[in-house]
Design a protein around this motif. Structure first.
Motif, mmCIF file in Angstrom:
data_model
loop_
_atom_site.group_PDB
_atom_site.id
_atom_site.type_symbol
_atom_site.label_atom_id
_atom_site.label_comp_id
_atom_site.label_asym_id
_atom_site.label_seq_id
_atom_site.Cartn_x
_atom_site.Cartn_y
_atom_site.Cartn_z
ATOM 1 N N ALA A 289 0.937 -1.148 0.088
ATOM 2 C CA ALA A 289 0.018 0.024 -0.193
ATOM 3 C C ALA A 289 0.991 1.136 -0.099
ATOM 4 O O ALA A 289 0.842 2.191 -0.460
ATOM 5 C CB ALA A 289 -0.869 0.026 1.311
ATOM 6 N N GLY A 290 1.973 1.306 0.880
ATOM 7 C CA GLY A 290 2.946 2.338 0.934
ATOM 8 C C GLY A 290 3.416 2.624 -0.616
ATOM 9 O O GLY A 290 3.389 3.655 -0.904
ATOM 10 N N LEU A 291 3.988 1.511 -1.305
ATOM 11 C CA LEU A 291 4.403 1.756 -2.568
ATOM 12 C C LEU A 291 3.341 2.387 -3.597
ATOM 13 O O LEU A 291 3.554 3.200 -4.469
ATOM 14 C CB LEU A 291 4.960 0.561 -3.307
ATOM 15 C CG LEU A 291 6.280 -0.097 -2.607
ATOM 16 C CD1 LEU A 291 6.503 -1.361 -3.081
ATOM 17 C CD2 LEU A 291 7.526 0.978 -2.582
ATOM 18 N N GLN A 292 2.244 1.554 -3.459
ATOM 19 C CA GLN A 292 1.113 2.326 -4.334
ATOM 20 C C GLN A 292 0.996 3.707 -3.970
ATOM 21 O O GLN A 292 0.768 4.385 -5.023
ATOM 22 C CB GLN A 292 -0.014 1.295 -4.114
ATOM 23 C CG GLN A 292 0.076 -0.103 -4.785
ATOM 24 C CD GLN A 292 -1.259 -0.676 -4.276
ATOM 25 O OE1 GLN A 292 -1.835 -0.494 -3.369
ATOM 26 N NE2 GLN A 292 -1.368 -1.981 -4.873
ATOM 27 N N GLY A 293 0.714 3.799 -2.865
ATOM 28 C CA GLY A 293 0.486 5.235 -2.391
ATOM 29 C C GLY A 293 1.661 6.552 -3.079
ATOM 30 O O GLY A 293 1.253 7.538 -3.487
ATOM 31 N N LEU A 294 2.763 6.061 -3.051
ATOM 32 C CA LEU A 294 3.868 6.556 -3.275
ATOM 33 C C LEU A 294 3.902 6.991 -4.833
ATOM 34 O O LEU A 294 4.123 8.118 -5.455
ATOM 35 C CB LEU A 294 5.108 5.926 -3.106
ATOM 36 C CG LEU A 294 6.619 6.727 -3.198
ATOM 37 C CD1 LEU A 294 6.682 7.872 -2.582
ATOM 38 C CD2 LEU A 294 7.674 5.509 -2.970
ATOM 39 N N VAL A 295 3.528 5.845 -5.722
ATOM 40 C CA VAL A 295 3.265 5.826 -7.029
ATOM 41 C C VAL A 295 2.256 6.744 -7.430
ATOM 42 O O VAL A 295 2.407 7.684 -8.467
ATOM 43 C CB VAL A 295 3.345 4.668 -7.709
ATOM 44 C CG1 VAL A 295 3.172 4.574 -9.186
ATOM 45 C CG2 VAL A 295 4.790 3.973 -7.696
ATOM 46 N N THR A 296 1.411 6.584 -6.932
ATOM 47 C CA THR A 296 -0.049 7.412 -7.143
ATOM 48 C C THR A 296 0.035 9.027 -6.914
ATOM 49 O O THR A 296 -0.162 9.760 -7.720
ATOM 50 C CB THR A 296 -0.900 6.614 -6.423
ATOM 51 O OG1 THR A 296 -1.159 5.338 -6.721
ATOM 52 C CG2 THR A 296 -2.498 7.633 -6.942
ATOM 53 N N ASP A 297 0.624 9.106 -5.761
ATOM 54 C CA ASP A 297 0.888 10.637 -5.438
ATOM 55 C C ASP A 297 1.686 11.128 -6.286
ATOM 56 O O ASP A 297 1.788 12.429 -6.480
ATOM 57 C CB ASP A 297 1.482 10.399 -3.893
ATOM 58 C CG ASP A 297 1.635 11.954 -3.238
ATOM 59 O OD1 ASP A 297 0.511 12.659 -3.225
ATOM 60 O OD2 ASP A 297 2.905 12.300 -3.229
ATOM 61 N N ALA A 298 3.177 10.561 -6.521
ATOM 62 C CA ALA A 298 3.758 11.252 -7.247
ATOM 63 C C ALA A 298 3.410 11.687 -8.758
ATOM 64 O O ALA A 298 3.556 12.538 -9.396
ATOM 65 C CB ALA A 298 5.410 10.322 -7.567
#
Ligand SMILES: [Fe+2]
Length: 383
Positions: free
Chosen positions: A22-31
């Motif tokens: 979830a953290g990685l997905q959030g990072l990619v989505t947010d960037a």
């Protein structure tokens, strides 16, 4: 990669993996969302930019951000076939010369946006289905997001350079004022200090490796950044060149261009958009000096200085050099081409994502650059 996930230690729970995914997905989505926020309000005419050494064409740069992610995550880490047969020829920054980027057969803006979405969605799929669970694969997901964060700061710099408006979606739109009641130095005793990043700090870049000891004489570092008022005193007394976005009206009043607006100087805000040479000239006049990058890092680790992060980048006196034992990470062009010709900046500006700001993080630019939100923190001369 090691650090912020516990998978390499071999005793993780399913929950930890899920959080990490979830953290990685959030990072990619947010960037990616930030990238869209920084360019989506621009007209097609505004996408056409003059050929300047310090900027890239928006259409090329947004495609490059997605390509970098496709290259390192989808192709390199996950072994997928290229999404575009022309991707390498168009977007590889190590191979496509800067000036050539204005003359490429780039896909249209809408096609580029679709490519950016497709890469993002495929990376998120890869993260969700567990394909990026290994530390080495997760490393490339994070590398692609941090690379995007850096280009996002470049998009802001480009908008400032060209006098475009400040993007409405940005939560912070300028550096905060300096607390001018704080005028003292922080005195740091001579000693052996640790600088650089260690393996347990999560994602780090190759030029931060590895943590090591340095022997530093006593020094005194300003707790506050140099303000516009102080820099104005310097240029009025010496006739030195003002910051690139400043102008003086006939009545003697000074203004600063912030994106598309001319603002009266705000004396308490930190000075920025000055070159390393201007920063040094100020220091000579003020009978001060720039900190070395290690002095800056030691002060940041100790605490007690204001606005080390989130205001303006801070020039240091240090050349950007490899630490002893340096070796390149897989993205070989991140640091090596820039050693020795660049100066190190530390901290991070209002324009920098907070996740990029770390005590050991080293930014680097040539000393002539005036387009950065980079300012001055001084040290006492006899230290
Ligand atoms: Fe890049």
């Amino acid at each position: 990669m090691s650090g912020s996930t516990s998978r390499s230690k071999g005793n993780q729970s399913v929950g930890e993996v899920a959080v990490s995914r979830a953290g990685l997905q959030g990072l990619v989505t947010d960037a990616r969302a930030r990238t869209f926020d920084l360019v989506s309000d621009l007209s097609d005419d505004q996408f056409q930019v003059p050929l300047l050494r310090t900027i890239n064409p928006f259409l090329w740069e947004i495609g490059h951000v997605a390509y970098f992610q496709e290259y390192w995550v989808l192709r390199h880490a996950l072994g997928q076939a290229p999404l575009r047969t022309d991707g390498d020829a168009l977007y590889d920054s190590a191979k496509v010369e800067h000036d050539t980027r204005w003359h490429l057969p780039l896909p249209s803006r809408s096609e580029t946006l679709r490519y950016m979405e497709e890469v993002r969605d495929r990376v998120i799929d890869g993260v969700s289905n567990g394909s990026c669970d290994s530390d080495s694969d997760a490393y490339f997901v994070r590398l692609s997001a941090f690379h995007e964060d850096m280009h996002d700061e470049a998009f802001l710099i480009t908008r400032q350079t060209l006098g475009y408006c400040v993007p409405a979606a940005l939560p912070v739109k300028d550096a905060p004022a300096v607390d001018t009641a704080i005028t003292s130095d922080l005195c740091i005793a001579a000693g052996v200090y640790t600088v650089g990043s260690s393996a347990d700090e999560g994602f780090v870049f190759d030029n931060e490796k590895w943590a090591h000891s340095v022997n530093v004489p006593e020094f005194r570092i300003a707790r506050s950044l140099v303000t516009q008022r102080e820099f104005l005193n310097f240029i009025e007394q010496t006739g030195s060149r003002p910051p690139v976005y400043w102008k003086r009206e006939k009545d003697g009043s000074w203004f600063r261009r912030h994106f598309d607006r001319w603002l009266p100087l705000e004396p308490d805000r930190p000075v920025s958009n000055i070159s390393w040479f201007q920063a040094n000239a100020y220091c000579r006049w003020a009978q001060r000096r720039l900190p070395t990058e290690f002095e800056w890092e030691i002060a940041a680790r100790r605490g007690g200085c204001e606005q080390m992060f989130g205001s303006v980048w801070q020039w240091t006196s240090s050349d950007f050099l490899p630490y002893a034992g340096f070796s390149e990470d897989p993205y070989k062009e991140y640091s090596t081409p820039w050693f020795r010709t660049h100066k190190t900046l530390r901290g991070g500006g209002w324009s920098t994502r907070s996740r990029m700001m770390r005590q050991a993080y080293r930014n680097f630019y040539t000393p002539d650059r005036t387009d950065l939100w980079a300012g001055i923190r001084t040290c006492a001369l006899d230290s």
